[in-house]
Design an enzyme around this catalytic site. Structure first.
Site, PDB file in Angstrom:
ATOM      1  N   LYS A  91       0.921  -1.082  -0.251  1.00 49.63           N
ATOM      2  CA  LYS A  91       0.059   0.161  -0.262  1.00 49.63           C
ATOM      3  C   LYS A  91       1.038   1.127  -0.006  1.00 49.63           C
ATOM      4  O   LYS A  91       2.039   1.126   0.367  1.00 49.63           O
ATOM      5  CB  LYS A  91      -0.812  -0.027   1.278  1.00 49.63           C
ATOM      6  CG  LYS A  91      -2.125   0.929   1.388  1.00 49.63           C
ATOM      7  CD  LYS A  91      -3.376   0.056   0.521  1.00 49.63           C
ATOM      8  CE  LYS A  91      -4.539   0.778   0.386  1.00 49.63           C
ATOM      9  NZ  LYS A  91      -5.838   0.251  -0.095  1.00 49.63           N
ATOM     10  N   GLY A 192     -22.213   4.986  -2.203  1.00 53.14           N
ATOM     11  CA  GLY A 192     -21.348   5.690  -3.295  1.00 53.14           C
ATOM     12  C   GLY A 192     -21.267   4.740  -4.576  1.00 53.14           C
ATOM     13  O   GLY A 192     -22.134   4.082  -4.986  1.00 53.14           O
TER      14      GLY A 192
HETATM   15  P1  NAD Z   1     -17.445   6.165  -2.100  1.00 50.95           P
HETATM   16  O1  NAD Z   1     -16.627   7.212  -1.504  1.00 50.95           O
HETATM   17  O2  NAD Z   1     -17.658   6.053  -3.586  1.00 50.95           O
HETATM   18  O3  NAD Z   1     -18.732   5.861  -1.276  1.00 50.95           O
HETATM   19  C1  NAD Z   1     -18.936   6.013   0.041  1.00 50.95           C
HETATM   20  C2  NAD Z   1     -20.313   6.561   0.429  1.00 50.95           C
HETATM   21  O4  NAD Z   1     -20.241   6.401   1.899  1.00 50.95           O
HETATM   22  C3  NAD Z   1     -20.353   7.960  -0.019  1.00 50.95           C
HETATM   23  O5  NAD Z   1     -21.735   8.121  -0.611  1.00 50.95           O
HETATM   24  C4  NAD Z   1     -20.599   8.501   1.500  1.00 50.95           C
HETATM   25  O6  NAD Z   1     -21.638   9.722   1.370  1.00 50.95           O
HETATM   26  C5  NAD Z   1     -21.259   7.548   2.321  1.00 50.95           C
HETATM   27  N1  NAD Z   1     -20.921   7.671   3.586  1.00 50.95           N
HETATM   28  C6  NAD Z   1     -19.895   8.361   4.233  1.00 50.95           C
HETATM   29  N2  NAD Z   1     -20.114   8.059   5.610  1.00 50.95           N
HETATM   30  C7  NAD Z   1     -21.128   7.382   6.025  1.00 50.95           C
HETATM   31  C8  NAD Z   1     -21.873   6.863   6.983  1.00 50.95           C
HETATM   32  N3  NAD Z   1     -21.308   7.306   8.081  1.00 50.95           N
HETATM   33  N4  NAD Z   1     -22.856   6.644   6.817  1.00 50.95           N
HETATM   34  C9  NAD Z   1     -23.358   6.065   5.628  1.00 50.95           C
HETATM   35  N5  NAD Z   1     -23.035   6.458   4.531  1.00 50.95           N
HETATM   36  C10 NAD Z   1     -21.865   7.276   4.592  1.00 50.95           C
HETATM   37  O7  NAD Z   1     -16.474   4.699  -1.873  1.00 50.95           O
HETATM   38  P2  NAD Z   1     -16.841   3.499  -2.557  1.00 50.95           P
HETATM   39  O8  NAD Z   1     -15.548   3.245  -3.482  1.00 50.95           O
HETATM   40  O9  NAD Z   1     -18.026   3.132  -2.603  1.00 50.95           O
HETATM   41  O10 NAD Z   1     -16.125   2.612  -1.312  1.00 50.95           O
HETATM   42  C11 NAD Z   1     -16.966   2.087  -0.113  1.00 50.95           C
HETATM   43  C12 NAD Z   1     -16.426   1.189   0.987  1.00 50.95           C
HETATM   44  O11 NAD Z   1     -15.772   0.036   0.066  1.00 50.95           O
HETATM   45  C13 NAD Z   1     -14.964   1.861   1.509  1.00 50.95           C
HETATM   46  O12 NAD Z   1     -14.962   1.442   2.852  1.00 50.95           O
HETATM   47  C14 NAD Z   1     -14.002   1.200   0.395  1.00 50.95           C
HETATM   48  O13 NAD Z   1     -12.752   1.341   1.213  1.00 50.95           O
HETATM   49  C15 NAD Z   1     -14.501  -0.081   0.053  1.00 50.95           C
HETATM   50  N6  NAD Z   1     -13.853  -0.656  -0.827  1.00 50.95           N
HETATM   51  C16 NAD Z   1     -13.986  -0.092  -2.148  1.00 50.95           C
HETATM   52  C17 NAD Z   1     -13.359  -0.557  -3.285  1.00 50.95           C
HETATM   53  C18 NAD Z   1     -13.823  -0.152  -4.449  1.00 50.95           C
HETATM   54  O14 NAD Z   1     -13.330  -0.869  -5.845  1.00 50.95           O
HETATM   55  N7  NAD Z   1     -14.028   1.087  -4.736  1.00 50.95           N
HETATM   56  C19 NAD Z   1     -12.823  -1.830  -3.140  1.00 50.95           C
HETATM   57  C20 NAD Z   1     -12.649  -2.362  -2.054  1.00 50.95           C
HETATM   58  C21 NAD Z   1     -13.116  -1.985  -0.681  1.00 50.95           C
END
Ligand code: NAD
Length: 379
Positions: A91, A192
């Protein structure tokens, strides 16, 4: 007791710091003209080059940045190992606010730093970095993944991650609900990039869906596509009675405070590091909630990325990649079977499976590094 002459010396000084002990390499980069301060943590290359995203965000202290990058890199080792990927754990973090610090000079300086690691670390998009950053990094080094599809990459990993979560939910339905997701109630907290795409899959499967997000615009965007979806308050979404609670926002959502309030049969979502502390895995078992370990469930993005570098050299193929992502259902089944057989938690069972694969394949990796012109070859 005096150590035998052949014993490796015990770690001391900076090598004995809890965060870095056991890491193959932690590299610091400073480029004055652009203001770049970056850290790459390579936890393990036993299964292949260390793969993991670059996080770009401010940290209160440099020690906080080291702790964060090492915690995340270690997690990548386990995620790749349990998912059957030929990739190690790494990372990177760039310290600072991307809104004010990002510049072409900084990203290119960072890319040259990655290049200098010679392929031991492959970077990717993460919080604070974008696909445009990856495309720019690609101009300086081949050691980057998730570049645009136009450049031969796999693009945004989020749809693949959401597909993997959907497959994991189906695997849970096979165990808990006679194979039917239809009419089952799933609460998705955080809609998201991943959560919103997951809702699409759930609605298509006929599930009843409730969503929650701190951003009203994110909720409205989902409801515009699926008017039948219910809405819950973001602060209390975990308390809604449902079949599956799916955290797709922040980490540490499962804790001594929240677990007693859960009213679901299972937890299965994309958010990283959902357990606040390891003991929360036991709390979930005691509460009668089946936990699908986050790093098993959310591996779709890295499985998709790994297909960019297929060992046979064939170009990235989305259909092939998504077939492989669907294997998350099988992996989750193995983890839950192992937990039941060992009388342990799913999170512990996933760790054990990952460690066993690393132990079994590490000798092969040593053979690879011993070949002439070796080094840990790119897959
Ligand atoms: P993103 O930033 O697009 O979406 C996250 C969403 O969560 C946003 O709409 C935000 O407003 C909302 N949010 C923030 N705080 C919140 C809360 N307290 N309660 C409810 N909603 C809240 O992120 P993403 O890419 O969709 O990723 C989501 C999660 O999945 C993260 O933890 C990320 O680390 C994990 N993840 C993502 C990927 C990927 O491919 N994008 C891969 C592995 C893990």
């Amino acid at each position: 007791m005096t150590p035998a002459p052949t014993d490796p010396p015990a770690p001391s000084g900076v090598f004995a710091h809890a965060e870095v002990e056991g890491f193959e390499q932690v590299a610091f980069c400073h480029h004055g003209p652009s203001g770049l301060r970056a850290i790459v943590a390579i936890h393990s290359t036993a299964l292949g080059p260390a793969l993991g995203g670059t996080r770009f965000r401010p940290y209160a202290t440099e020690a906080d940045a080291v702790a964060d990058v090492c915690r995340l890199a270690r997690g990548m080792t386990y995620k790749h190992a349990v998912s059957g990927l030929d990739a190690g754990g790494g990372k990177a973090v760039i310290l600072g606010d991307p809104r004010t610090l990002r510049s072409e000079a900084l990203v290119r300086a960072y890319a040259r730093f990655i290049d200098g690691l010679g392929g031991r670390y492959l970077t990717a998009e993460d919080v604070g970095t974008t696909q445009a950053d990856m495309d720019l990094i690609r101009t300086e080094t081949p050691h980057v993944t998730g570049v645009s599809e136009g450049l031969g990459g796999s693009g945004d990993p989020s749809p693949a991650t959401a597909w993997g979560v959907a497959c994991a939910l189906q695997a849970l339905a096979d165990r808990l609900f006679d194979g039917e997701l239809a009419h089952r109630h799933v609460v998705v907290s955080g809609v998201g990039k991943v959560g919103a795409a997951l809702v699409d899959h759930l609605v298509a499967a006929g599930a009843r869906v409730t969503v929650a997000d701190v951003d009203p615009g994110a909720v409205e965007a989902v409801r515009a596509r699926h008017p039948g979806v219910g809405v819950a308050d973001a602060a209390t979404a975990h308390t809604v009675a449902c079949d599956v609670f799916s955290p797709c926002a922040l980490g540490a959502v499962l804790s001594a405070r929240t677990i007693p309030a859960l009213r679901c049969a299972a937890v299965c979502g994309s958010a990283n590091n959902q357990l606040e502390v390891p003991a929360d895995g036991v709390r979930l078992v005691d509460a009668g909630v089946l936990y699908a370990p986050d790093f098993v469930v959310n591996a779709g993005g890295v499985i998709n990325i790994a297909e960019e570098r297929h060992p046979s050299g064939v170009p990235y193929d989305r259909a092939r990649a998504w077939d492989r992502v669907a294997g998350i259902a099988t992996t989750l089944g193995r983890v839950l079977d192992r937990a039941a057989a060992d009388g342990t938690t799913p999170a512990e069972a996933a760790d054990r499976l990952a460690e066993e694969r690393i132990a079994a394949l590490a000798p092969v990796a040593r053979l690879r590094t011993a070949t002439p012109g070796g080094g840990t070859a790119l897959p």
